[in-house]
Design a protein around this motif. Structure first.
Motif, PDB file in Angstrom:
ATOM      1  N   TYR A  72      33.532  24.422  -5.338  1.00  0.00           N
ATOM      2  CA  TYR A  72      34.895  24.708  -4.876  1.00  0.00           C
ATOM      3  C   TYR A  72      34.971  24.546  -3.355  1.00  0.00           C
ATOM      4  O   TYR A  72      33.964  24.631  -2.651  1.00  0.00           O
ATOM      5  CB  TYR A  72      35.272  26.151  -5.275  1.00  0.00           C
ATOM      6  N   PRO A  73      36.190  24.334  -2.834  1.00  0.00           N
ATOM      7  CA  PRO A  73      36.340  24.156  -1.389  1.00  0.00           C
ATOM      8  C   PRO A  73      36.388  25.490  -0.652  1.00  0.00           C
ATOM      9  O   PRO A  73      36.793  26.508  -1.215  1.00  0.00           O
ATOM     10  CB  PRO A  73      37.696  23.443  -1.269  1.00  0.00           C
ATOM     11  N   GLU A 108      28.901  12.058   3.306  1.00  0.00           N
ATOM     12  CA  GLU A 108      30.096  12.160   2.461  1.00  0.00           C
ATOM     13  C   GLU A 108      29.894  13.036   1.232  1.00  0.00           C
ATOM     14  O   GLU A 108      30.849  13.509   0.645  1.00  0.00           O
ATOM     15  CB  GLU A 108      30.561  10.758   2.003  1.00  0.00           C
ATOM     16  N   TYR A 109      28.683  13.217   0.823  1.00  0.00           N
ATOM     17  CA  TYR A 109      28.452  14.038  -0.370  1.00  0.00           C
ATOM     18  C   TYR A 109      29.020  15.441  -0.229  1.00  0.00           C
ATOM     19  O   TYR A 109      29.397  16.072  -1.176  1.00  0.00           O
ATOM     20  CB  TYR A 109      26.952  14.126  -0.686  1.00  0.00           C
ATOM     21  N   SER A 110      29.038  15.938   0.972  1.00  0.00           N
ATOM     22  CA  SER A 110      29.516  17.307   1.140  1.00  0.00           C
ATOM     23  C   SER A 110      31.009  17.368   1.486  1.00  0.00           C
ATOM     24  O   SER A 110      31.555  18.436   1.629  1.00  0.00           O
ATOM     25  CB  SER A 110      28.708  18.024   2.226  1.00  0.00           C
ATOM     26  N   THR A 111      31.639  16.188   1.652  1.00  0.00           N
ATOM     27  CA  THR A 111      33.038  16.200   2.090  1.00  0.00           C
ATOM     28  C   THR A 111      34.005  15.585   1.082  1.00  0.00           C
ATOM     29  O   THR A 111      35.133  16.027   0.957  1.00  0.00           O
ATOM     30  CB  THR A 111      33.201  15.451   3.429  1.00  0.00           C
ATOM     31  N   ASP A 112      33.573  14.554   0.367  1.00  0.00           N
ATOM     32  CA  ASP A 112      34.442  13.849  -0.573  1.00  0.00           C
ATOM     33  C   ASP A 112      34.246  14.419  -1.982  1.00  0.00           C
ATOM     34  O   ASP A 112      33.170  14.276  -2.571  1.00  0.00           O
ATOM     35  CB  ASP A 112      34.085  12.352  -0.554  1.00  0.00           C
ATOM     36  N   PRO A 113      35.291  15.049  -2.554  1.00  0.00           N
ATOM     37  CA  PRO A 113      35.156  15.690  -3.859  1.00  0.00           C
ATOM     38  C   PRO A 113      34.721  14.731  -4.972  1.00  0.00           C
ATOM     39  O   PRO A 113      33.988  15.121  -5.872  1.00  0.00           O
ATOM     40  CB  PRO A 113      36.557  16.243  -4.146  1.00  0.00           C
ATOM     41  N   GLU A 114      35.145  13.463  -4.910  1.00  0.00           N
ATOM     42  CA  GLU A 114      34.770  12.510  -5.965  1.00  0.00           C
ATOM     43  C   GLU A 114      33.280  12.187  -5.909  1.00  0.00           C
ATOM     44  O   GLU A 114      32.622  12.062  -6.946  1.00  0.00           O
ATOM     45  CB  GLU A 114      35.623  11.245  -5.865  1.00  0.00           C
ATOM     46  N   LEU A 115      32.748  12.076  -4.694  1.00  0.00           N
ATOM     47  CA  LEU A 115      31.309  11.839  -4.561  1.00  0.00           C
ATOM     48  C   LEU A 115      30.505  13.083  -4.954  1.00  0.00           C
ATOM     49  O   LEU A 115      29.431  12.984  -5.544  1.00  0.00           O
ATOM     50  CB  LEU A 115      30.965  11.425  -3.128  1.00  0.00           C
ATOM     51  N   ILE A 116      31.060  14.240  -4.624  1.00  0.00           N
ATOM     52  CA  ILE A 116      30.411  15.501  -5.038  1.00  0.00           C
ATOM     53  C   ILE A 116      30.340  15.555  -6.560  1.00  0.00           C
ATOM     54  O   ILE A 116      29.307  15.890  -7.145  1.00  0.00           O
ATOM     55  CB  ILE A 116      31.189  16.722  -4.485  1.00  0.00           C
ATOM     56  N   PHE A 117      31.456  15.193  -7.210  1.00  0.00           N
ATOM     57  CA  PHE A 117      31.494  15.200  -8.683  1.00  0.00           C
ATOM     58  C   PHE A 117      30.454  14.236  -9.254  1.00  0.00           C
ATOM     59  O   PHE A 117      29.722  14.584 -10.188  1.00  0.00           O
ATOM     60  CB  PHE A 117      32.897  14.834  -9.171  1.00  0.00           C
ATOM     61  N   GLU A 118      30.371  13.035  -8.696  1.00  0.00           N
ATOM     62  CA  GLU A 118      29.388  12.046  -9.176  1.00  0.00           C
ATOM     63  C   GLU A 118      27.971  12.611  -9.136  1.00  0.00           C
ATOM     64  O   GLU A 118      27.181  12.422 -10.045  1.00  0.00           O
ATOM     65  CB  GLU A 118      29.445  10.786  -8.311  1.00  0.00           C
ATOM     66  N   GLN A 120      27.927  16.358 -11.495  1.00  0.00           N
ATOM     67  CA  GLN A 120      28.616  16.531 -12.777  1.00  0.00           C
ATOM     68  C   GLN A 120      27.721  16.999 -13.926  1.00  0.00           C
ATOM     69  O   GLN A 120      28.199  17.618 -14.878  1.00  0.00           O
ATOM     70  CB  GLN A 120      29.327  15.226 -13.167  1.00  0.00           C
ATOM     71  N   HIS A 121      26.422  16.714 -13.849  1.00  0.00           N
ATOM     72  CA  HIS A 121      25.529  17.128 -14.940  1.00  0.00           C
ATOM     73  C   HIS A 121      24.801  18.441 -14.640  1.00  0.00           C
ATOM     74  O   HIS A 121      24.001  18.905 -15.449  1.00  0.00           O
ATOM     75  CB  HIS A 121      24.519  16.016 -15.242  1.00  0.00           C
ATOM     76  N   LEU A 122      25.082  19.014 -13.470  1.00  0.00           N
ATOM     77  CA  LEU A 122      24.407  20.262 -13.082  1.00  0.00           C
ATOM     78  C   LEU A 122      25.330  21.468 -13.146  1.00  0.00           C
ATOM     79  O   LEU A 122      24.864  22.605 -13.277  1.00  0.00           O
ATOM     80  CB  LEU A 122      23.867  20.136 -11.646  1.00  0.00           C
ATOM     81  N   VAL A 123      26.633  21.230 -13.026  1.00  0.00           N
ATOM     82  CA  VAL A 123      27.595  22.345 -12.985  1.00  0.00           C
ATOM     83  C   VAL A 123      28.640  22.174 -14.090  1.00  0.00           C
ATOM     84  O   VAL A 123      28.621  21.189 -14.829  1.00  0.00           O
ATOM     85  CB  VAL A 123      28.288  22.435 -11.600  1.00  0.00           C
ATOM     86  N   ASP A 124      29.534  23.145 -14.209  1.00  0.00           N
ATOM     87  CA  ASP A 124      30.522  23.128 -15.293  1.00  0.00           C
ATOM     88  C   ASP A 124      31.914  22.694 -14.845  1.00  0.00           C
ATOM     89  O   ASP A 124      32.713  22.246 -15.662  1.00  0.00           O
ATOM     90  CB  ASP A 124      30.593  24.531 -15.919  1.00  0.00           C
ATOM     91  N   LEU A 125      32.190  22.832 -13.551  1.00  0.00           N
ATOM     92  CA  LEU A 125      33.513  22.456 -13.061  1.00  0.00           C
ATOM     93  C   LEU A 125      33.433  22.135 -11.575  1.00  0.00           C
ATOM     94  O   LEU A 125      32.758  22.839 -10.818  1.00  0.00           O
ATOM     95  CB  LEU A 125      34.498  23.608 -13.311  1.00  0.00           C
ATOM     96  N   VAL A 126      34.097  21.059 -11.177  1.00  0.00           N
ATOM     97  CA  VAL A 126      34.192  20.687  -9.758  1.00  0.00           C
ATOM     98  C   VAL A 126      35.670  20.645  -9.396  1.00  0.00           C
ATOM     99  O   VAL A 126      36.469  20.005 -10.086  1.00  0.00           O
ATOM    100  CB  VAL A 126      33.546  19.309  -9.467  1.00  0.00           C
ATOM    101  N   ILE A 127      36.026  21.350  -8.328  1.00  0.00           N
ATOM    102  CA  ILE A 127      37.417  21.364  -7.862  1.00  0.00           C
ATOM    103  C   ILE A 127      37.597  20.317  -6.772  1.00  0.00           C
ATOM    104  O   ILE A 127      36.811  20.269  -5.821  1.00  0.00           O
ATOM    105  CB  ILE A 127      37.798  22.756  -7.301  1.00  0.00           C
ATOM    106  N   ASP A 128      38.626  19.501  -6.934  1.00  0.00           N
ATOM    107  CA  ASP A 128      39.032  18.609  -5.862  1.00  0.00           C
ATOM    108  C   ASP A 128      40.107  19.334  -5.060  1.00  0.00           C
ATOM    109  O   ASP A 128      41.257  19.408  -5.468  1.00  0.00           O
ATOM    110  CB  ASP A 128      39.579  17.299  -6.443  1.00  0.00           C
ATOM    111  N   GLY A 129      39.709  19.889  -3.935  1.00  0.00           N
ATOM    112  CA  GLY A 129      40.649  20.595  -3.070  1.00  0.00           C
ATOM    113  C   GLY A 129      40.885  19.822  -1.782  1.00  0.00           C
ATOM    114  O   GLY A 129      41.233  20.387  -0.757  1.00  0.00           O
TER     115      GLY A 129
END
Length: 206
Positions: A32-33, A153-163, A166-175
């Protein structure tokens, strides 16, 4: 695979916040942001979820220095020993904001953290994080996902964070895009404030 949902910080959707809180209550992990970098968090009362975060970070749970994300200062007495007026004034003046305050823990800490003498408290200036914690009814235990060895960018762009997550957590928020500077960490557990790490929060206000 994790769910990826968009939430707008200026007006977080009630339905979306409820969905996030349900994932947390079910023992899920959420990215989450905050007002600094994106965070990885879980419900402070869920032992299984706490173990999952520790495993992802590659550390023993009892040795982990996670922050407690609170909605406001009303949760403090649940986890922190009584603090003096000067300390409370510092907290009141700077929170919500990009600071982590290290405070003396009390005997009511969750069993996983009982051996710790101090806890890190955060009240981020971000509506999404605050609404989640408010509806959950207790703090989120959190760690930043900023990784020094990864592309920034991994820590700033939500889409890259999700990529990546995605297999380690249950939900990623794009804020929206996050920051790549962590919070300023101030140790208030002793007689004088000690700046442990300079980050986004101005250390000169102390």
């Amino acid at each position: 695979m994790a769910e990826f949902i968009k939430i707008y910080e200026d007006k977080p959707s009630e339905a979306a916040i409820k969905k996030v809180v349900q994932v947390l209550r079910d023992g899920g992990l959420v990215i989450y942001p905050t007002d600094t970098v994106y965070g990885l968090g879980c419900d402070i009362t869920n032992s299984r979820a706490l173990e999952r975060i520790a495993k992802i970070k590659g550390i023993k749970l009892e040795k982990a220095n996670f922050s407690f994300i609170c909605h406001d200062l009303s949760n403090l007495s649940d986890y922190v020993r009584q603090i003096d007026t000067a300390t409370f004034k510092i907290l009141k003046r700077t929170l919500p904001g990009p600071y982590t305050f290290i405070l003396p823990g009390n005997n009511d800490l969750p069993k996983e953290f009982r051996k710790k003498k101090t806890v890190g408290i955060r009240v981020p200036d971000n509506n999404i994080a605050l609404e989640i914690v408010k509806l959950l009814g207790n703090p989120i235990v959190s760690t930043s996902i900023h990784d020094e060895d990864e592309v920034l960018e991994y820590s700033t762009d939500p889409e890259l964070i999700f990529e990546k997550w995605q297999h380690l957590v249950d939900l990623v928020i794009d804020g929206g895009y996050g920051d790549n500077i962590g919070s300023t960490i101030i140790d208030l557990s002793g007689y004088e404030p000690v700046i442990v790490r300079e980050g986004k929060g101005d250390p000169d206000i102390f």
